[in-house]
Design an enzyme around this catalytic site. Structure first.
Site, short mmCIF file in Angstrom:
data_model
loop_
_atom_site.label_atom_id
_atom_site.label_comp_id
_atom_site.label_asym_id
_atom_site.label_seq_id
_atom_site.Cartn_x
_atom_site.Cartn_y
_atom_site.Cartn_z
N SER A 119 56.33 -24.53 60.61
CA SER A 119 57.19 -24.34 59.45
C SER A 119 57.31 -22.87 59.11
O SER A 119 56.36 -22.10 59.33
CB SER A 119 56.55 -25.09 58.27
OG SER A 119 57.20 -24.76 57.06
N TYR B 271 49.25 -26.71 52.51
CA TYR B 271 50.08 -27.29 53.56
C TYR B 271 50.36 -26.25 54.66
O TYR B 271 50.20 -26.53 55.85
CB TYR B 271 51.41 -27.79 52.94
CG TYR B 271 52.49 -28.05 53.95
CD1 TYR B 271 52.44 -29.17 54.78
CD2 TYR B 271 53.56 -27.17 54.10
CE1 TYR B 271 53.44 -29.40 55.72
CE2 TYR B 271 54.55 -27.39 55.03
CZ TYR B 271 54.50 -28.50 55.84
OH TYR B 271 55.47 -28.72 56.78
N LYS C 280 49.33 -25.92 58.82
CA LYS C 280 50.26 -25.65 59.94
C LYS C 280 49.79 -24.45 60.75
O LYS C 280 49.81 -24.48 61.99
CB LYS C 280 51.68 -25.39 59.40
CG LYS C 280 52.36 -26.64 58.84
CD LYS C 280 52.71 -27.62 59.94
CE LYS C 280 53.26 -28.92 59.40
NZ LYS C 280 53.44 -29.96 60.42
P1 NAD Z 1 58.73 -37.02 57.27
O1 NAD Z 1 57.68 -37.32 56.25
O2 NAD Z 1 60.05 -37.65 57.14
O3 NAD Z 1 58.15 -37.37 58.73
C1 NAD Z 1 56.77 -37.33 59.04
C2 NAD Z 1 56.40 -38.67 59.66
O4 NAD Z 1 54.98 -38.65 59.94
C3 NAD Z 1 56.67 -39.84 58.73
O5 NAD Z 1 57.43 -40.81 59.43
C4 NAD Z 1 55.29 -40.37 58.37
O6 NAD Z 1 55.28 -41.77 58.19
C5 NAD Z 1 54.48 -39.93 59.59
N1 NAD Z 1 53.05 -39.82 59.29
C6 NAD Z 1 52.47 -39.24 58.20
N2 NAD Z 1 51.14 -39.38 58.30
C7 NAD Z 1 50.88 -40.05 59.46
C8 NAD Z 1 49.70 -40.48 60.10
N3 NAD Z 1 48.48 -40.28 59.56
N4 NAD Z 1 49.81 -41.11 61.28
C9 NAD Z 1 51.02 -41.35 61.84
N5 NAD Z 1 52.17 -40.96 61.27
C10 NAD Z 1 52.10 -40.32 60.09
O7 NAD Z 1 58.85 -35.44 57.36
P2 NAD Z 1 59.91 -34.53 58.12
O8 NAD Z 1 60.66 -33.78 57.11
O9 NAD Z 1 60.63 -35.31 59.16
O10 NAD Z 1 58.91 -33.51 58.81
C11 NAD Z 1 58.51 -33.67 60.17
C12 NAD Z 1 57.55 -32.55 60.52
O11 NAD Z 1 58.19 -31.30 60.32
C13 NAD Z 1 56.28 -32.51 59.67
O12 NAD Z 1 55.21 -32.13 60.50
C14 NAD Z 1 56.58 -31.43 58.64
O13 NAD Z 1 55.40 -30.82 58.20
C15 NAD Z 1 57.42 -30.47 59.46
N6 NAD Z 1 58.36 -29.66 58.68
C16 NAD Z 1 59.22 -30.25 57.80
C17 NAD Z 1 60.11 -29.48 57.08
C18 NAD Z 1 61.03 -30.10 56.06
O14 NAD Z 1 61.46 -29.38 55.14
N7 NAD Z 1 61.40 -31.35 56.17
C19 NAD Z 1 60.14 -28.09 57.27
C20 NAD Z 1 59.27 -27.52 58.19
C21 NAD Z 1 58.38 -28.33 58.90
C1 WQD Z 2 64.41 -24.60 48.12
C2 WQD Z 2 64.80 -23.69 46.97
C3 WQD Z 2 63.24 -23.76 45.14
C4 WQD Z 2 63.93 -27.86 43.96
C5 WQD Z 2 59.71 -26.37 51.36
C6 WQD Z 2 58.39 -26.12 52.01
C7 WQD Z 2 58.60 -25.63 53.41
C8 WQD Z 2 59.47 -26.59 54.18
C9 WQD Z 2 60.74 -26.87 53.46
C10 WQD Z 2 57.98 -28.15 55.22
C11 WQD Z 2 63.59 -22.95 46.39
C12 WQD Z 2 64.59 -24.27 44.71
C13 WQD Z 2 64.01 -26.65 44.62
C14 WQD Z 2 64.40 -27.96 42.62
C15 WQD Z 2 64.99 -25.62 42.71
N1 WQD Z 2 58.84 -27.86 54.36
N2 WQD Z 2 64.52 -25.55 44.01
N3 WQD Z 2 64.93 -26.82 42.06
O1 WQD Z 2 60.30 -24.59 48.92
O2 WQD Z 2 61.98 -23.48 50.46
O3 WQD Z 2 60.43 -25.14 51.34
O4 WQD Z 2 60.43 -27.32 52.13
O5 WQD Z 2 57.48 -27.45 56.05
O6 WQD Z 2 57.34 -25.56 53.97
O7 WQD Z 2 57.71 -25.12 51.27
O8 WQD Z 2 62.24 -25.91 49.90
O9 WQD Z 2 63.90 -27.49 49.06
O10 WQD Z 2 61.69 -27.29 47.85
O11 WQD Z 2 63.32 -25.42 47.71
O12 WQD Z 2 65.47 -24.63 42.14
O13 WQD Z 2 64.33 -29.00 41.96
O14 WQD Z 2 65.31 -24.50 45.90
O15 WQD Z 2 62.66 -22.99 44.12
O16 WQD Z 2 64.03 -21.68 46.02
P1 WQD Z 2 61.20 -24.69 50.06
P2 WQD Z 2 62.77 -26.64 48.61
#
Ligand code: NAD
Ligand code: WQD
Length: 367
Positions: free
Chosen positions: A128, A156, A160
């Site tokens: 991430s 979190y 990572k």
């Molecule tokens: P998501 O929660 O939709 O997907 C994660 C999946 O992992 C889910 O289906 C959940 O059921 C499964 N899971 C959780 N704990 C588990 C366990 N103990 N065993 C097996 N499965 C389990 O999230 P996402 O947004 O699709 O994110 C996918 C990956 O990308 C994650 O590793 C997240 O940290 C990373 N990521 C997400 C974002 C984002 O903003 N969505 C940004 C950067 C990185």
């Molecule tokens: C985006 C912008 C908030 C909600 C997070 C994780 C990052 C990644 C993606 C997993 C920010 C603003 C948000 C609201 C707002 N996930 N905001 N009102 O924080 O950039 O990233 O999700 O890896 O690790 O930190 O994403 O969508 O929460 O926020 O003003 O109700 O929107 O302050 O500037 P963020 P976000």
């Protein structure tokens, strides 16, 4: 013709399901494992409705190494893993840190151990942009390149960066052992550490999208809830940042582009045997919160109510990617726009106000 087989851990989740779809469309065999902690099995049907192929599915917990062993035993053809399974709520990670380490770090240890036993040597890991923390603390690091020093500011993010380090250590050890001791197989270990920026959007068909089971905390899902009437207004977390309109800047990337990024990264590992590589997956374009409200309001067709509130703890001013390394090495760049992401998210929300908790629209089932 099947070009390879992939175990997709966390494959019923948001990004995992789109990646499973992209893999099937590219003729990979896909085996999904997921505990369904934050996802629904219905997504398997939706994937099949879109591409006509059905991934195999096992409900298991990623920390259960014996259960993983069984899946690899049943599918000796699996030679790659894409690992999405994790807990991902930043705020919650500060409240129950050990649970985040148990699942995100402990789960990855189980997976890597099971892979080692079964000679599965390619892993693509969901990292991430959050691993960078506040890149504005360094001069000239916005947009953020991969060589920007990492420094996550929350639990979190630290899970990572810990996993990034652990995977790197394992691959170096496997490759060194192969060289020094002549241990066969070690020289084939590869990993892609994919640092995603802010994933957004849904499938343009309107039948696949993000379906978080609890309360969403990301900007676009919250805006979608305002638009559909489930939430009165959006709280804007701070309008006193040093940006053009005072709100924070993020790099929003369409989930279809992100899914393709996984496909090309996996193909790169398989063709180039490079060891460990980290790539940013972002568009290179930053948007403020106010710009996002405007863009989403435009596709909805009316102004969405918001109210400016205090800054959210742990937020940073600017997380915009420099994606040139992925552009150059993977031949990958984003093709869809923010407007596409907003339009697709709105179609998904209107068609599925209850997410996967309802049947898909009739025309898909009858088609
Ligand atoms: P998501 O929660 O939709 O997907 C994660 C999946 O992992 C889910 O289906 C959940 O059921 C499964 N899971 C959780 N704990 C588990 C366990 N103990 N065993 C097996 N499965 C389990 O999230 P996402 O947004 O699709 O994110 C996918 C990956 O990308 C994650 O590793 C997240 O940290 C990373 N990521 C997400 C974002 C984002 O903003 N969505 C940004 C950067 C990185
Ligand atoms: C985006 C912008 C908030 C909600 C997070 C994780 C990052 C990644 C993606 C997993 C920010 C603003 C948000 C609201 C707002 N996930 N905001 N009102 O924080 O950039 O990233 O999700 O890896 O690790 O930190 O994403 O969508 O929460 O926020 O003003 O109700 O929107 O302050 O500037 P963020 P976000």
């Amino acid at each position: 013709m099947v070009v390879g087989s992939v175990l997709v851990a966390g494959g019923t989740g948001y990004i995992g399901s789109f990646t499973a779809l992209a893999l099937l469309e590219a003729d990979y065999k896909v085996v999904i494992v997921d505990s369904l902690y934050n996802s629904s099995k219905e997504v398997i049907n939706r994937i099949e409705l879109i591409c006509g192929k059905r991934p195999e599915f096992y409900e298991l917990d990623i920390t259960d190494e014996a259960a993983l062993d069984k899946v690899f035993d049943e599918h000796p053809d699996i030679d790659n893993v894409i690992h999405f399974a994790a807990l991902k709520a930043v705020g919650e990670s500060g409240e129950i840190p050990l649970e985040y380490y148990r699942v995100n770090v402990g789960g990855t240890i189980s997976l890597l151990q099971s892979m080692t036993k079964h000679n599965v040597t390619n892993i693509v890991f969901s990292s991430s942009a959050t691993v960078y923390g506040d890149a504005t603390r360094f001069p000239n690091m916005i947009p953020i390149p991969e060589h920007c020093p990492i420094g996550p500011t929350n639990t979190y993010g630290r899970t990572k960066s810990t996993v990034e380090g652990m995977i790197t250590d394992l691959i170096e050890a496997q490759r060194n052992n192969a060289k020094k001791r002549g241990e066969a197989g070690g020289e084939k270990w590869n990993a892609a550490l994919l640092r995603y920026f802010n994933p957004a959007g849904a499938h343009p068909s309107g039948i696949m999208g993000e379906n978080p089971l609890g309360v969403p905390y990301n900007l676009l899902p919250l805006l979608a809830q305002v638009a559909i009437g489930k939430r009165e207004k959006l709280l804007v977390f701070g309008d006193d940042y040093a940006s053009k309109d005072g709100t924070a800047i993020r790099d929003y990337i369409h989930v279809l582009d992100l899914a393709k990024g996984h496909l090309v990264a996996l193909n790169y590992l398989r063709s180039n045997n490079p060891g460990v590589k980290a790539w940013n997956l972002g568009s290179g374009r930053g948007s403020t919160v106010f710009e996002m409200i405007k863009a989403f309001s435009k596709v909805v067709g009316r102004d969405l109510p918001y109210q400016v509130a205090e800054r959210r703890q742990g937020d940073v001013l600017d997380l915009t990617a420099n994606p040139s390394l992925a552009n150059k090495e993977l031949g990958w760049k984003t093709e869809l726009t923010l407007e596409d992401a907003c339009a697709d998210l709105w179609k998904w929300t209107e068609n599925n106000p209850e997410g996967y908790g309802q049947d898909p629209p009739k025309e898909f089932v009858e088609a």
